[in-house]
Design a protein around this motif. Sequence first.
Motif, PDB file in Angstrom:
ATOM      1  N   SER A 255      67.814  28.651  20.453  1.00 27.82           N
ATOM      2  CA  SER A 255      67.993  27.632  21.483  1.00 27.82           C
ATOM      3  C   SER A 255      67.063  26.466  21.191  1.00 27.82           C
ATOM      4  CB  SER A 255      67.676  28.220  22.870  1.00 27.82           C
ATOM      5  OG  SER A 255      67.690  27.210  23.853  1.00 27.82           O
ATOM      6  N   ASP A 256      67.532  25.265  21.478  1.00 30.03           N
ATOM      7  CA  ASP A 256      66.702  24.069  21.348  1.00 30.03           C
ATOM      8  C   ASP A 256      66.143  23.625  22.697  1.00 30.03           C
ATOM      9  OD1 ASP A 256      67.194  23.998  18.627  1.00 30.03           O
ATOM     10  OD2 ASP A 256      68.939  22.678  18.824  1.00 30.03           O
ATOM     11  N   VAL A 257      66.303  24.496  23.722  1.00 28.70           N
ATOM     12  CA  VAL A 257      65.814  24.195  25.067  1.00 28.70           C
ATOM     13  C   VAL A 257      65.086  25.426  25.603  1.00 28.70           C
ATOM     14  CG1 VAL A 257      67.606  22.490  25.575  1.00 28.70           C
ATOM     15  CG2 VAL A 257      68.041  24.915  26.032  1.00 28.70           C
ATOM     16  N   PRO A 258      64.321  25.301  26.704  1.00 33.15           N
ATOM     17  CA  PRO A 258      63.551  26.439  27.222  1.00 33.15           C
ATOM     18  C   PRO A 258      64.436  27.636  27.585  1.00 33.15           C
ATOM     19  CG  PRO A 258      62.774  24.399  28.198  1.00 33.15           C
ATOM     20  CD  PRO A 258      64.006  24.053  27.429  1.00 33.15           C
ATOM     21  N   LEU A 259      63.947  28.814  27.192  1.00 36.17           N
ATOM     22  CA  LEU A 259      64.685  30.058  27.374  1.00 36.17           C
ATOM     23  C   LEU A 259      63.830  31.065  28.133  1.00 36.17           C
ATOM     24  CD1 LEU A 259      66.881  31.918  24.810  1.00 36.17           C
ATOM     25  CD2 LEU A 259      64.908  33.121  25.771  1.00 36.17           C
ATOM     26  N   CYS A 260      64.482  31.909  28.953  1.00 39.96           N
ATOM     27  CA  CYS A 260      63.763  32.922  29.723  1.00 39.96           C
ATOM     28  C   CYS A 260      64.584  34.207  29.759  1.00 39.96           C
ATOM     29  CB  CYS A 260      63.495  32.419  31.140  1.00 39.96           C
ATOM     30  SG  CYS A 260      65.002  32.255  32.143  1.00 39.96           S
ATOM     31  N   SER A 261      64.080  35.201  30.497  1.00 38.51           N
ATOM     32  CA  SER A 261      64.797  36.457  30.662  1.00 38.51           C
ATOM     33  C   SER A 261      64.837  36.815  32.140  1.00 38.51           C
ATOM     34  CB  SER A 261      64.122  37.578  29.868  1.00 38.51           C
ATOM     35  OG  SER A 261      64.888  38.771  29.921  1.00 38.51           O
ATOM     36  N   LEU A 262      65.995  37.320  32.586  1.00 36.79           N
ATOM     37  CA  LEU A 262      66.140  37.800  33.958  1.00 36.79           C
ATOM     38  C   LEU A 262      65.693  39.256  33.999  1.00 36.79           C
ATOM     39  CD1 LEU A 262      69.675  36.285  34.643  1.00 36.79           C
ATOM     40  CD2 LEU A 262      67.440  35.291  35.206  1.00 36.79           C
ATOM     41  N   LEU A 263      64.783  39.583  34.895  1.00 40.13           N
ATOM     42  CA  LEU A 263      64.114  40.892  34.873  1.00 40.13           C
ATOM     43  C   LEU A 263      64.178  41.552  36.240  1.00 40.13           C
ATOM     44  CD1 LEU A 263      62.340  43.023  33.478  1.00 40.13           C
ATOM     45  CD2 LEU A 263      60.349  41.600  34.058  1.00 40.13           C
ATOM     46  N   SER A 264      64.917  42.662  36.331  1.00 40.81           N
ATOM     47  CA  SER A 264      64.992  43.401  37.593  1.00 40.81           C
ATOM     48  C   SER A 264      64.027  44.576  37.619  1.00 40.81           C
ATOM     49  CB  SER A 264      66.412  43.920  37.806  1.00 40.81           C
ATOM     50  OG  SER A 264      66.704  44.962  36.882  1.00 40.81           O
ATOM     51  N   GLY A 265      63.528  44.981  36.451  1.00 39.17           N
ATOM     52  CA  GLY A 265      62.718  46.184  36.377  1.00 39.17           C
ATOM     53  C   GLY A 265      63.531  47.424  36.097  1.00 39.17           C
ATOM     54  N   GLY A 266      64.852  47.259  35.914  1.00 43.55           N
ATOM     55  CA  GLY A 266      65.698  48.365  35.501  1.00 43.55           C
ATOM     56  C   GLY A 266      65.683  48.515  33.989  1.00 43.55           C
ATOM     57  N   LEU A 267      66.283  49.577  33.501  1.00 43.29           N
ATOM     58  CA  LEU A 267      66.292  49.849  32.066  1.00 43.29           C
ATOM     59  C   LEU A 267      66.935  48.716  31.283  1.00 43.29           C
ATOM     60  CD1 LEU A 267      65.926  51.774  29.628  1.00 43.29           C
ATOM     61  CD2 LEU A 267      68.132  52.811  30.257  1.00 43.29           C
ATOM     62  N   ASP A 268      68.057  48.185  31.769  1.00 41.70           N
ATOM     63  CA  ASP A 268      68.844  47.215  31.010  1.00 41.70           C
ATOM     64  C   ASP A 268      68.076  45.909  30.791  1.00 41.70           C
ATOM     65  OD1 ASP A 268      70.559  49.255  31.672  1.00 41.70           O
ATOM     66  OD2 ASP A 268      71.681  48.067  33.123  1.00 41.70           O
ATOM     67  N   SER A 269      67.675  45.281  31.884  1.00 48.85           N
ATOM     68  CA  SER A 269      66.983  43.993  31.764  1.00 48.85           C
ATOM     69  C   SER A 269      65.618  44.167  31.114  1.00 48.85           C
ATOM     70  CB  SER A 269      66.842  43.325  33.136  1.00 48.85           C
ATOM     71  OG  SER A 269      66.007  44.080  33.990  1.00 48.85           O
ATOM     72  N   SER A 270      64.978  45.318  31.330  1.00 41.88           N
ATOM     73  CA  SER A 270      63.662  45.561  30.728  1.00 41.88           C
ATOM     74  C   SER A 270      63.775  45.689  29.215  1.00 41.88           C
ATOM     75  CB  SER A 270      63.033  46.820  31.326  1.00 41.88           C
ATOM     76  OG  SER A 270      62.774  46.657  32.706  1.00 41.88           O
ATOM     77  N   ALA A 271      64.828  46.359  28.745  1.00 42.63           N
ATOM     78  CA  ALA A 271      65.016  46.505  27.300  1.00 42.63           C
ATOM     79  C   ALA A 271      65.240  45.150  26.641  1.00 42.63           C
ATOM     80  CB  ALA A 271      66.209  47.427  27.030  1.00 42.63           C
ATOM     81  N   ILE A 272      66.097  44.316  27.236  1.00 40.42           N
ATOM     82  CA  ILE A 272      66.349  42.992  26.675  1.00 40.42           C
ATOM     83  C   ILE A 272      65.075  42.158  26.712  1.00 40.42           C
ATOM     84  CG2 ILE A 272      67.609  40.839  27.003  1.00 40.42           C
ATOM     85  CD1 ILE A 272      69.275  43.161  25.843  1.00 40.42           C
ATOM     86  N   THR A 273      64.353  42.208  27.818  1.00 44.55           N
ATOM     87  CA  THR A 273      63.126  41.428  27.950  1.00 44.55           C
ATOM     88  C   THR A 273      62.095  41.862  26.927  1.00 44.55           C
ATOM     89  OG1 THR A 273      63.519  41.084  30.318  1.00 44.55           O
ATOM     90  CG2 THR A 273      61.261  40.800  29.534  1.00 44.55           C
ATOM     91  N   ALA A 274      61.936  43.156  26.740  1.00 47.58           N
ATOM     92  CA  ALA A 274      60.952  43.652  25.782  1.00 47.58           C
ATOM     93  C   ALA A 274      61.309  43.238  24.358  1.00 47.58           C
ATOM     94  CB  ALA A 274      60.844  45.172  25.888  1.00 47.58           C
ATOM     95  N   LEU A 275      62.581  43.323  23.998  1.00 50.23           N
ATOM     96  CA  LEU A 275      63.003  42.899  22.671  1.00 50.23           C
ATOM     97  C   LEU A 275      62.795  41.403  22.478  1.00 50.23           C
ATOM     98  CD1 LEU A 275      66.279  44.995  22.432  1.00 50.23           C
ATOM     99  CD2 LEU A 275      64.332  45.194  20.862  1.00 50.23           C
ATOM    100  N   ALA A 276      63.083  40.627  23.506  1.00 51.07           N
ATOM    101  CA  ALA A 276      62.888  39.181  23.412  1.00 51.07           C
ATOM    102  C   ALA A 276      61.408  38.831  23.328  1.00 51.07           C
ATOM    103  CB  ALA A 276      63.530  38.494  24.610  1.00 51.07           C
ATOM    104  N   ALA A 277      60.581  39.529  24.090  1.00 53.27           N
ATOM    105  CA  ALA A 277      59.141  39.244  24.097  1.00 53.27           C
ATOM    106  C   ALA A 277      58.524  39.485  22.729  1.00 53.27           C
ATOM    107  CB  ALA A 277      58.451  40.099  25.156  1.00 53.27           C
ATOM    108  N   GLN A 278      59.049  40.471  21.999  1.00 57.89           N
ATOM    109  CA  GLN A 278      58.537  40.757  20.658  1.00 57.89           C
ATOM    110  C   GLN A 278      58.711  39.562  19.726  1.00 57.89           C
ATOM    111  OE1 GLN A 278      60.550  44.323  19.266  1.00 57.89           O
ATOM    112  NE2 GLN A 278      58.733  45.559  19.704  1.00 57.89           N
TER     113      GLN A 278
END
Length: 612
Positions: A255-278
Motif C-alpha cells: 500500500s502507498d497509504v496508511p494501513l491498519c488491522s481490525l482486531l477483535s481479539g478472536g483467533l481470526d483477526s489476531s492471526a492476521i494482525t500478528a502476521l502483519a505486525a511481523q
Amino acid sequence: MCGISGWISYERDLSLESSTLAAMTEPLACRGPDAAGMWLNGHAAFGHRRLAVIDIEGGKQPMKVERDGRTVLVVTYSGEVYNYRELRAELEGLGHIFRTSSDTEVVLHAYLQWGDAFPGRLNGMYAFALWDPRDQELLLVRDRMGIKPLYYYPTSDGVLFASEPKAILAHPAARACVDADGLAELIAFTKTPGHAIYKGMYELRPGHTARVDRHGLSVRRYWALEAREHTDDIDATIACVRDLLEDIVARQLISDVPLCSLLSGGLDSSAITALAAQRSSGPLRTFAVDFSGQAENFSADDLRSTPDTPYAHALAAHVRSDHTDIILNTADLMDPGHRRAVLAAHDLPTRFGDGDTSLYLLFQAVRKHSTVALSGESADEVFGGYRWFHDPSSVHADTFPWIAAGIAGGFSGSTGTRDALLNTGLRTELDLDGYTDRRYHEALAEVPYLPTDTGLQHRMREISYLHLTRFVQILLDRKDRASMATGLEVRVPFCDHRLVEYVFNTPWAMKTFDGREKSLLRAATRDLLPSVISQRIKSPYPSTQDPHYAQALRAGLQAVLRDSDSPVLPLLNTSAVAQASTADATLETRPGAELVLGLNDWLRRYNVTLEI
C-alpha cells in the motif's frame, strides 16, 4: 479501491451523455473520495470514483491503452490485484510497455496479452469493466470470491453497470422496483448469487465474466470450487496453511497509504494482525469496536461467552501494536443521520440491525487514521468456525445450517424471525420457508464431490460449500458497503482463492483434528499468539446489550404507527407491531423491529415500487 459506473448503448451516441454519466458516478463518491473521471466515446461511457491506494499520481481512471494514436482498450476498475508486480514483470518480458506503476494498467495489458483467460491469472479482489472500441464489446469481470460488488441492468440496446445499485438507479432507464421474489430474497437470510433484489437488475456472480456486444449479453464462469483429492498429512497441511497465510498477508500489506488491522481479539483477526505486525516497519495500528459499558457489564449469551475487549488488548500488547478502541453508545446507533447513512451504503434495509450501524461507525472512525485495513473476515467459512458446523442438528437439517441454528434474525442470538411483524397475507405471498428451501436445494445441486466423500465427509463438504458461496456473500457485501461508504478499503486475507481451494479440499477430520473449531488455523498460528487468544472460543461480531437500544427500537415502531403516511404500513400486522412497541425489552423483538424500521426508510427514500 474505488467505485465504477458505465453505460453501453448501441443505438445512441453516448459522447453526448456526460450529464447522465455524471449522475450515475456521483453517488459513488464515498467509494472514491480522492478523484473522479469519465470517458465517453461512441457507444460506451465509463465513470470512475477513485480511492487512491497504489501509484497515487499515475493510477487515474478510466485508463486506456493507445496504439498508433488509437484507443484499443479502456478500463474502469475497482479493487486490488495483489500479484500485479509479478504479472507486470512477465508482461514486460513479453514486450509490453508500462507508463504507470499501478495495478490498473497491469489489468489492461493482461487482457491484451491473454484475452478471456486473463482473469484466471489475477490474485486479488476486483470488479471492473473493459471496453474494446475495435470490436465494440464490453467485458465485466468479478473476483473469484465476490469480495468486490458489481451490478448490471440490461437495457433494450445495451447495459448499465456499477459497483452499487444506487448508481444504476440514477439512470432514467432504471426503476427501483421490487417484486415478491425480490422481497423474499431481501427478508430471508439468504444471499443468492446473481440476485440483486431490484427487478431487472443482476449482480455478476463471483468468479464470472459478462460479455456484452450487439447481439446481447452472455455470462461465463471462469472459476468455481472443485473437489480435489487431498494428499498431505496433518503436519504438511498445517505447514501449507501457514505458508499460504504468510504469503497472503505479505501481498496484502502492499500500500502507498496508511494501513491498519481490525482486531477483535478472536483467533481470526489476531492471526492476521500478528502476521502483519511481523512485517510492519513500525508499530502496526489496530482498532476494535466496543459499546459503552459493555466490557464492564457483559452478559454471556448463546453466541458470545466472553467480551472482546480484554482479548483485543491482550493481542495488542503481545504484538506491541498502536491500539485504539472505538467506543459506541445507543445514541450513536440510533442517530437518524447514522441510520440514513447505513441505508444509503447498502441501498437496502440491513440484515444485522445495530451490527450494521456499529460497523459503519467503526470504519468511519478508522478512516480518520488509515485508508486500508486488514480484516479476519471469512475465516469461519473457510475453516469451519461457527458453532453450527459442530451441531449435529444444524448440520443434518434440510436447510441452510445457519437458519437451522436459529439466527435468521441476525447475529443477536435471537430465535425471532424478521418477518414476524408483517401481515399474514404478505407472509403467505412471500412463503419465506418455500423460498429458502428452493434456494437451499439450488445450492446443493452445485456442490462438487469426490467418490470418496461419504457419510459425514460428504455432508461437511456440502456445509462448507454453502458457507463459501452463500453465507460468506452476506458478510462480504456487508463489509464492502460499510467500509466503502466511509472511503476505507478493507482487505480480507482469508478469501485468497488459493487458501480457500486448499482448505475446502482438506478432509473434515483434519479441520477438527484437535476436537475444536478451526483446528488448522489454530495450529498454523499458535506460535504467533498468546494461549489465551489461540484457545478462545469463537465469538461473533459484537451486538449492543444496552436495554436502551431496544427501547429506542420500540419508540421507532410507535412513530411508524402514528404516521399515517408511513409507506411500510400496508405491509404490517399493525396489532403485532403495536404489541412489539410496548413489550418488555427482549432480543426476540429486535429482528422484526429492525426490519420494519429499515423497510419504512427504504421505501420512502428510494421511492420503491412494490409489485406484490
